[in-house]
Design a protein around this motif. Structure first.
Motif, PDB file in Angstrom:
ATOM      1  N   ILE A   1       0.838  -1.203   0.000  1.00  0.00           N
ATOM      2  CA  ILE A   1       0.000   0.000   0.000  1.00  0.00           C
ATOM      3  C   ILE A   1       0.873   1.253   0.000  1.00  0.00           C
ATOM      4  N   ASN A   2       1.904   1.251   0.820  1.00  0.00           N
ATOM      5  CA  ASN A   2       2.799   2.403   0.903  1.00  0.00           C
ATOM      6  C   ASN A   2       3.461   2.695  -0.441  1.00  0.00           C
ATOM      7  N   ASP A   3       3.932   1.652  -1.112  1.00  0.00           N
ATOM      8  CA  ASP A   3       4.606   1.849  -2.393  1.00  0.00           C
ATOM      9  C   ASP A   3       3.651   2.307  -3.483  1.00  0.00           C
ATOM     10  N   LEU A   4       2.410   1.838  -3.422  1.00  0.00           N
ATOM     11  CA  LEU A   4       1.430   2.280  -4.417  1.00  0.00           C
ATOM     12  C   LEU A   4       1.066   3.745  -4.212  1.00  0.00           C
ATOM     13  N   LEU A   5       0.894   4.145  -2.972  1.00  0.00           N
ATOM     14  CA  LEU A   5       0.495   5.524  -2.704  1.00  0.00           C
ATOM     15  C   LEU A   5       1.635   6.508  -2.896  1.00  0.00           C
ATOM     16  N   ASP A   6       2.860   6.076  -2.610  1.00  0.00           N
ATOM     17  CA  ASP A   6       4.010   6.976  -2.648  1.00  0.00           C
ATOM     18  C   ASP A   6       4.898   6.753  -3.862  1.00  0.00           C
ATOM     19  N   ARG A   7       4.372   6.132  -4.902  1.00  0.00           N
ATOM     20  CA  ARG A   7       5.237   5.780  -6.037  1.00  0.00           C
ATOM     21  C   ARG A   7       5.856   7.016  -6.695  1.00  0.00           C
ATOM     22  N   ASP A   8       5.142   8.146  -6.711  1.00  0.00           N
ATOM     23  CA  ASP A   8       5.705   9.358  -7.301  1.00  0.00           C
ATOM     24  C   ASP A   8       6.773   9.980  -6.404  1.00  0.00           C
ATOM     25  N   ILE A   9       6.556   9.906  -5.099  1.00  0.00           N
ATOM     26  CA  ILE A   9       7.541  10.446  -4.157  1.00  0.00           C
ATOM     27  C   ILE A   9       8.780   9.562  -4.113  1.00  0.00           C
ATOM     28  N   ASP A  10       8.586   8.237  -4.199  1.00  0.00           N
ATOM     29  CA  ASP A  10       9.721   7.313  -4.113  1.00  0.00           C
ATOM     30  C   ASP A  10      10.736   7.537  -5.216  1.00  0.00           C
ATOM     31  N   THR A  11      10.297   8.008  -6.368  1.00  0.00           N
ATOM     32  CA  THR A  11      11.235   8.255  -7.461  1.00  0.00           C
ATOM     33  C   THR A  11      12.164   9.420  -7.175  1.00  0.00           C
ATOM     34  N   MET A  12      11.824  10.261  -6.222  1.00  0.00           N
ATOM     35  CA  MET A  12      12.645  11.424  -5.891  1.00  0.00           C
ATOM     36  C   MET A  12      13.512  11.206  -4.666  1.00  0.00           C
ATOM     37  N   VAL A  13      13.391  10.039  -4.036  1.00  0.00           N
ATOM     38  CA  VAL A  13      14.164   9.723  -2.841  1.00  0.00           C
ATOM     39  C   VAL A  13      15.164   8.631  -3.198  1.00  0.00           C
ATOM     40  N   GLU A  14      16.446   8.878  -2.920  1.00  0.00           N
ATOM     41  CA  GLU A  14      17.488   7.952  -3.334  1.00  0.00           C
ATOM     42  C   GLU A  14      17.293   6.553  -2.764  1.00  0.00           C
ATOM     43  N   ARG A  15      16.899   6.461  -1.507  1.00  0.00           N
ATOM     44  CA  ARG A  15      16.773   5.150  -0.867  1.00  0.00           C
ATOM     45  C   ARG A  15      15.615   4.329  -1.420  1.00  0.00           C
ATOM     46  N   THR A  16      14.622   4.986  -2.010  1.00  0.00           N
ATOM     47  CA  THR A  16      13.410   4.271  -2.423  1.00  0.00           C
ATOM     48  C   THR A  16      13.200   4.262  -3.939  1.00  0.00           C
ATOM     49  N   LYS A  17      14.072   4.891  -4.701  1.00  0.00           N
ATOM     50  CA  LYS A  17      13.830   5.041  -6.136  1.00  0.00           C
ATOM     51  C   LYS A  17      13.895   3.711  -6.892  1.00  0.00           C
ATOM     52  N   LEU A  18      14.507   2.681  -6.313  1.00  0.00           N
ATOM     53  CA  LEU A  18      14.609   1.390  -6.977  1.00  0.00           C
ATOM     54  C   LEU A  18      13.547   0.399  -6.528  1.00  0.00           C
ATOM     55  N   ARG A  19      12.572   0.846  -5.751  1.00  0.00           N
ATOM     56  CA  ARG A  19      11.485  -0.051  -5.362  1.00  0.00           C
ATOM     57  C   ARG A  19      10.687  -0.477  -6.599  1.00  0.00           C
ATOM     58  N   PRO A  20      10.076  -1.660  -6.572  1.00  0.00           N
ATOM     59  CA  PRO A  20       9.492  -2.226  -7.799  1.00  0.00           C
ATOM     60  C   PRO A  20       8.506  -1.325  -8.517  1.00  0.00           C
ATOM     61  N   VAL A  21       7.591  -0.682  -7.783  1.00  0.00           N
ATOM     62  CA  VAL A  21       6.588   0.156  -8.441  1.00  0.00           C
ATOM     63  C   VAL A  21       7.215   1.464  -8.901  1.00  0.00           C
ATOM     64  N   ALA A  22       8.031   2.075  -8.069  1.00  0.00           N
ATOM     65  CA  ALA A  22       8.653   3.351  -8.423  1.00  0.00           C
ATOM     66  C   ALA A  22       9.599   3.204  -9.615  1.00  0.00           C
ATOM     67  N   SER A  23      10.294   2.078  -9.715  1.00  0.00           N
ATOM     68  CA  SER A  23      11.248   1.877 -10.807  1.00  0.00           C
ATOM     69  C   SER A  23      10.590   1.358 -12.076  1.00  0.00           C
ATOM     70  N   GLY A  24       9.328   0.968 -12.005  1.00  0.00           N
ATOM     71  CA  GLY A  24       8.629   0.485 -13.190  1.00  0.00           C
ATOM     72  C   GLY A  24       8.684  -1.004 -13.398  1.00  0.00           C
ATOM     73  N   LEU A  25       9.305  -1.753 -12.475  1.00  0.00           N
ATOM     74  CA  LEU A  25       9.317  -3.207 -12.616  1.00  0.00           C
ATOM     75  C   LEU A  25       7.912  -3.791 -12.516  1.00  0.00           C
ATOM     76  N   LEU A  26       7.065  -3.157 -11.715  1.00  0.00           N
ATOM     77  CA  LEU A  26       5.663  -3.563 -11.586  1.00  0.00           C
ATOM     78  C   LEU A  26       4.778  -2.360 -11.873  1.00  0.00           C
ATOM     79  N   THR A  27       3.655  -2.614 -12.509  1.00  0.00           N
ATOM     80  CA  THR A  27       2.678  -1.552 -12.742  1.00  0.00           C
ATOM     81  C   THR A  27       1.787  -1.404 -11.517  1.00  0.00           C
ATOM     82  N   PRO A  28       1.126  -0.263 -11.334  1.00  0.00           N
ATOM     83  CA  PRO A  28       0.202  -0.121 -10.205  1.00  0.00           C
ATOM     84  C   PRO A  28      -0.893  -1.186 -10.199  1.00  0.00           C
ATOM     85  N   PHE A  29      -1.350  -1.601 -11.372  1.00  0.00           N
ATOM     86  CA  PHE A  29      -2.371  -2.645 -11.413  1.00  0.00           C
ATOM     87  C   PHE A  29      -1.829  -3.968 -10.876  1.00  0.00           C
ATOM     88  N   GLN A  30      -0.604  -4.315 -11.251  1.00  0.00           N
ATOM     89  CA  GLN A  30       0.006  -5.531 -10.709  1.00  0.00           C
ATOM     90  C   GLN A  30       0.173  -5.428  -9.199  1.00  0.00           C
TER      91      GLN A  30
END
Length: 445
Positions: free
Chosen positions: A180-209
């Motif tokens: 839930i956190n990654d889905l809601l914060d996917r736009d913010i995670d791309t701007m944070v170095e520690r979280t930019k490689l998370r699956p949803v933020a990096s594009g490995l998974l789509t929000p629907f997946q």
């Protein structure tokens, strides 16, 4: 016959000596090269290698040998020892990759058991649930374990089945909270170095997946938590039996007082055990409140420690506010300690993107605040144990837990992301120390 062998010897000599003075252009040799091919009028340091053979790696070459034929080349490569290979260029590149132009630390991808044992198509989902980082599961599970063990009969071990149910529930629901956190914060995670490689933020998974995976996690978690509803019939039966006992008493005043007590037990026990299927909803609401609120760590503490109430009710079929509420409050203050330390990892990025946290709110006074939270945590644990009439080993472990918490607060370098993460992860040992104290305290009571 003699002339044949002389001819063979001549050919062999020409093969072994590429500088042979023989003028025959049809002689059998690997190379027909004149010595002048090795010299250059423009290069004061002539290369010892023929023009059509690339020089060997400088790290492996021996300056005392000349390489003319393939066989000689391979032999010399095989026997030259290499005592040291300089990695200064590689180290410099790694440093550049791990730090920006301004010296900011970058994310370093570390392989885990997920890369070794899971198929490639499952790895993003495992990372989405943070299966490679079990610390969150421990932090969610420990308050449950405390409560279940505290509810055990004095002199007996806690209910192992209940511990397993809550442990599996913590694993699944913590993973659901991360999704839930990654889905809601996917736009913010791309701007944070520690979280930019998370699956949803990096594009490995789509929000629907991610949503589909969330549904799968909550379904499994619901299956586990519904097992706790088996205790609700027991709760109702206890309340009914108590009312029947009240009816046989002679004094009306006692009857009214006991009936009121039974109703309170029925109400609160039903609320706590009945709320177990909605625990996923509580986590969802907490995820919604974490980012925009001024103190998201406080909301995390209120939801993350719900198991302290649920564990007791699941075992006892009721709650004892004098025991359970201080235990729950101690968990909330504990969360404020470790999650404030955790928040200091991202305070620069949070400031840039506008995310609020206690790390930014407390600033330079962070250690004073978390010291106060730590004292409140230990004090609440002491009150809960005293009201539960637990044995002396509990207080010995509580002193050790106090030392561990004080060590975290005293030694943490809030300007170092690595040290903040180390102190945050060490809280699993704080939970283990408290759990062992409750366990041995109950066995000795």
């Amino acid at each position: 016959m003699a002339s044949f062998w002389l001819s063979r010897a001549s050919r062999t000599r020409r093969f072994l000596n590429p500088f042979s003075s023989s003028s025959s252009s049809s002689s059998i040799c690997l190379f027909s090269i004149s010595p002048s091919s090795f010299t250059s009028t423009t290069n004061p340091n002539p290369s010892p290698y023929p023009s059509h053979i690339s020089p060997p790696n400088p790290l492996l070459q021996s300056p005392t040998h000349r390489y003319y034929g393939r066989r000689k080349l391979v032999a010399d490569y095989a026997v030259v020892p290499v005592s040291h290979i300089s990695t200064s260029t590689t180290a410099k590149n790694d440093e550049n990759r791990s730090s920006g132009d301004n010296g900011d630390a970058k994310v370093k991808v570390v392989s885990s058991w997920i890369d070794s044992y899971l198929p490639s198509h499952l790895r993003p989902y495992a990372r989405l649930a943070r299966l490679d980082k079990p610390i969150g599961t421990w932090l969610l599970a420990w308050p449950c374990m405390w409560s279940i063990t505290l509810a055990a009969t004095p002199g007996h071990l806690p209910d192992f089945k209940m511990l397993m149910l809550f442990g599996c529930g913590a694993l699944l629901l913590r993973g659901a909270g991360c999704t839930i956190n990654d889905l809601l914060d996917r736009d913010i995670d791309t701007m944070v170095e520690r979280t930019k490689l998370r699956p949803v933020a990096s594009g490995l998974l789509t929000p629907f997946q991610g949503l589909c995976f969330l549904g799968f996690q909550l379904t499994l978690g619901l299956g586990i938590l519904l097992q706790l509803n088996n205790y609700r019939p027991k709760l109702l039966l206890q309340a009914t039996n108590k009312r029947e006992d009240i009816g046989s008493r002679e004094k009306e005043e006692d009857r009214a007082e006991e009936r009121e007590e039974a109703d309170v037990v029925d109400f609160w026990g039903s609320c706590i055990t009945g709320a177990s299927p909605d625990f996923g909803g509580i986590i969802f609401v907490a995820s919604l409140l974490l980012s925009p609120h001024e103190e998201p760590q406080a909301f995390l503490g209120l939801t993350f420690n719900w198991g302290a109430l649920l564990g007791w009710a699941a075992v006892k079929g009721n709650i004892d506010p004098a025991i359970v509420l201080p235990l729950y409050v101690s968990g909330v203050f504990w969360t404020l300690v470790y999650d404030t330390i955790y928040a200091h990892q991202d305070k620069e990025d949070d400031l840039k993107v506008g995310v609020k946290s206690t790390a930014l709110r407390f600033g330079d006074s962070t250690k004073k605040w978390i010291m106060g939270f730590g004292i409140a945590c230990i004090g609440s644990l002491a009150v809960s144990g005293f009201n539960a009439e637990i044995g002396w080993p509990y207080y010995t472990s509580l002193a050790a837990a106090s030392g561990q918490l004080a060590w975290q607060i005293w030694t943490v370098d809030l300007s170092s992301r690595a040290d903040c993460n180390r102190k945050f992860v060490s809280n699993k040992w704080f939970g283990a120390i408290v759990f062992s104290g409750i366990l041995f305290g109950r066995l000795s009571a």
